[in-house]
Design an enzyme around this catalytic site. Structure first.
Site, PDB file in Angstrom:
ATOM      1  N   TYR A  54       0.827  -1.205   0.000  1.00 40.88           N
ATOM      2  CA  TYR A  54       0.000   0.000   0.000  1.00 40.88           C
ATOM      3  C   TYR A  54       0.864   1.259   0.000  1.00 40.88           C
ATOM      4  O   TYR A  54       1.668   1.461   0.901  1.00 40.88           O
ATOM      5  CB  TYR A  54      -0.898  -0.053   1.222  1.00 40.88           C
ATOM      6  CG  TYR A  54      -1.739   1.159   1.514  1.00 40.88           C
ATOM      7  CD1 TYR A  54      -2.505   1.762   0.529  1.00 40.88           C
ATOM      8  CD2 TYR A  54      -1.811   1.675   2.814  1.00 40.88           C
ATOM      9  CE1 TYR A  54      -3.298   2.861   0.825  1.00 40.88           C
ATOM     10  CE2 TYR A  54      -2.607   2.766   3.114  1.00 40.88           C
ATOM     11  CZ  TYR A  54      -3.346   3.358   2.114  1.00 40.88           C
ATOM     12  OH  TYR A  54      -4.135   4.443   2.405  1.00 40.88           O
ATOM     13  N   ASP A  92      -2.330  -6.444   9.268  1.00 41.91           N
ATOM     14  CA  ASP A  92      -3.350  -5.480   8.870  1.00 41.91           C
ATOM     15  C   ASP A  92      -4.455  -6.270   8.166  1.00 41.91           C
ATOM     16  O   ASP A  92      -4.281  -6.754   7.052  1.00 41.91           O
ATOM     17  CB  ASP A  92      -2.726  -4.452   7.930  1.00 41.91           C
ATOM     18  CG  ASP A  92      -3.690  -3.342   7.524  1.00 41.91           C
ATOM     19  OD1 ASP A  92      -4.903  -3.625   7.447  1.00 41.91           O
ATOM     20  OD2 ASP A  92      -3.230  -2.228   7.272  1.00 41.91           O
ATOM     21  N   ILE A 129      -7.700  -5.205   7.429  1.00 37.80           N
ATOM     22  CA  ILE A 129      -8.837  -4.304   7.203  1.00 37.80           C
ATOM     23  C   ILE A 129      -9.751  -4.748   6.061  1.00 37.80           C
ATOM     24  O   ILE A 129     -10.865  -4.244   5.929  1.00 37.80           O
ATOM     25  CB  ILE A 129      -8.375  -2.844   6.968  1.00 37.80           C
ATOM     26  CG1 ILE A 129      -7.650  -2.696   5.633  1.00 37.80           C
ATOM     27  CG2 ILE A 129      -7.514  -2.361   8.113  1.00 37.80           C
ATOM     28  CD1 ILE A 129      -7.376  -1.248   5.277  1.00 37.80           C
ATOM     29  N   LYS A 137     -13.273  -0.506   5.081  1.00 36.58           N
ATOM     30  CA  LYS A 137     -13.422  -1.353   3.897  1.00 36.58           C
ATOM     31  C   LYS A 137     -14.562  -2.354   4.064  1.00 36.58           C
ATOM     32  O   LYS A 137     -15.406  -2.488   3.171  1.00 36.58           O
ATOM     33  CB  LYS A 137     -12.109  -2.101   3.614  1.00 36.58           C
ATOM     34  CG  LYS A 137     -10.870  -1.223   3.631  1.00 36.58           C
ATOM     35  CD  LYS A 137     -10.935  -0.076   2.639  1.00 36.58           C
ATOM     36  CE  LYS A 137      -9.658   0.749   2.675  1.00 36.58           C
ATOM     37  NZ  LYS A 137      -9.690   1.882   1.743  1.00 36.58           N
TER      38      LYS A 137
END
Length: 480
Positions: free
Chosen positions: A147, A232, A234, A272
């Site tokens: 990202y 992570d 998400i 998300k």
């Protein structure tokens, strides 16, 4: 007047805005597509938002007016919620978040509400965990492509370093133990103190998920090195195939006797999975008591508003709504993913096989004039300036292979998706015609032959719209 000096922290370029990822957003902001008012504008395919199931949320809100303190039915709670200031968060909110995290992960693991630490979105949560685990100069291993805003979230204010773990298409960008060891040893040889490994699962930008064996290997790796593992998660509920998402929490549960739980941490968000980025709900969930304690103190700088907590506590406690939302959201994501990938396949554009996320990882290597990052930037400028699609180039994700692009598909309606596909299909088709055409025809400008309802205005070769004001942007470097 003399210029007033600002802090070095505020003015350095560590924010990461000097990236083609953000340059694409600026192009969209200046000339946004609208089917009626600006049909020739840039279509935003660089924004990973989940807008496909908002109608389900809106229906729930209409049926549950008491969940809001700004309705006649809920106004009696206004004073209590408006005055609430405890940085631990509303107990019912933490309980609802913990329960929701378990449901998203198939009910195979439970989460303790007392380990839920709030933060301002995943951005704040990622920074919070880094502040808790590392000192300036320390480093974290991060598999690439990763990202683009991690350069901001993880590094900018914390002053830590990111050590990329190179992954490539030869094994579908899967992270391997060999790649981890190589990156770790390279950092050690440079006298860099490695404090942890950060994994995004499901992956952004790949849209793939880690299987349990890989997660076990990662947990074993960090235990052997005595470094932290931050997962992570998400995109945990943005999985749209029969293959189940596996959380690191499941592996921690199974490896209880072989795992130092103090080394394991999860970052989560509702941005998300529920499509609520504006609510700024970020979560740090740590198995380390000291991290929970430190994170709570730090969360004072980025709390979730009490009004938001109150509303979400009610919504996420509604089991029938949650089950229906998760199932329908997955179905709609799968449908949209199929439309995008099929449309691209029709013109010879393949995507990495994926089953999660809000995007596809497109392989445009065959469209490069040269197999370099310069070649990738040339192609990207054409796509954003002339095709008018804001797709994000692999360079901004630190991809080791030029020619891969991320395209988001869940932030637009069905009609806009079709316009985007037609633009890409026309562009690729025009490229084929140029290759096959006699020499005089090859000299025609691309947009002169394009018969679609978008811009025919001329662009100077190599000029970005808008110009990036950032002197160190890869876009600027590509022009020199």
């Amino acid at each position: 007047m003399s210029q007033v000096a600002l802090s070095k922290l505020a003015t350095n370029d560590g924010h990461g805005e000097n990236s083609s990822y953000f340059d694409g957003w600026k192009a969209y902001d200046k000339d946004p597509f609208h089917p009626v008012h600006n049909p020739d504008g840039v279509i935003q395919m660089g924004l990973a938002e989940n807008q496909l199931s908002f109608d389900l949320v809106q229906d729930w809100i209409k049926k549950n007016p008491k969940a809001s303190i700004c309705t006649a039915e809920g106004i009696k709670m206004f004073k209590e919620i408006a005055n609430f200031q405890d940085y631990h968060g509303l107990p019912e909110f933490r309980e609802a978040i913990a329960k929701f995290m378990g449901r998203v992960r198939g009910g195979r693991v439970t989460f303790d509400p007392n380990r839920v630490v709030m933060s301002g979105g995943a951005t704040g949560a990622n920074e919070t965990i880094i502040f808790c685990l590392a000192d300036p100069g320390d480093a974290f291993l991060v598999p690439s492509p990763y990202y683009p805003a991690f350069d901001r979230d993880l590094r900018w204010r914390t002053r830590v370093q990111i050590i990329p773990v190179d992954c490539n298409s030869s094994n579908n960008f899967q992270v391997t133990r060999e790649a981890l060891e190589a990156a770790y040893e390279k950092a050690r040889e440079a006298n860099i103190n490695v404090k942890g490994l950060i994994m995004v699962n499901p992956s952004n930008p790949l849209g793939t998920i880690l299987d349990k064996d890989t997660l076990r290997s990662l947990v074993t790796f960090v235990n052997q090195k005595n470094i932290h593992l931050v997962c992570d998660e998400i995109y945990a509920s943005c999985v749209f195939s029969s293959q189940n998402f596996v959380s690191v929490a499941e592996v921690v549960q199974e490896m209880a006797d072989r795992c130092n739980r103090d080394l394991i941490h999860i970052v989560y968000s509702l941005s998300k999975d529920l499509g609520f980025p504006g609510f700024r709900v970020g979560i740090v969930y740590s198995y380390n008591d000291d991290v929970v304690s430190c994170g709570r103190r730090m969360s004072s700088f980025g709390l979730v508003s009490s009004q938001t907590q109150y509303l979400l506590a009610a919504m996420l406690s509604d089991d029938e709504f949650v089950d229906n939302f998760l199932a329908e959201s997955a179905r709609r994501l799968a449908e949209r993913h199929g439309i995008i990938t099929k449309g691209l396949e029709e013109v010879g554009i393949s995507c990495l096989k994926s089953n999660a996320g809000l995007f596809v990882w497109m392989d445009l290597r065959h469209l490069l004039k040269e197999d370099t990052y310069e070649g990738e930037m040339v192609l990207w400028r054409v796509i954003i300036n002339k095709v008018k699609l804001n797709v994000s180039p692999g360079l901004s994700f630190h991809s080791v292979e030029p020619g891969w692009f991320r395209a988001c598909f869940a932030n637009m309606d069905d009609e806009t998706v079709q316009v985007a596909l037609k633009r890409m299909q026309a562009f690729v088709g025009e490229g084929k015609e140029r290759k096959e055409a006699p020499a005089p025809l090859k000299r025609r400008r691309w947009q002169e032959n394009l018969r679609l309802s978008f811009s025919s205005r001329r662009f100077e070769e190599g000029v970005m719209s808008p110009h990036s004001p950032i002197p160190h942007s890869p876009l600027v470097r590509a022009r020199t």
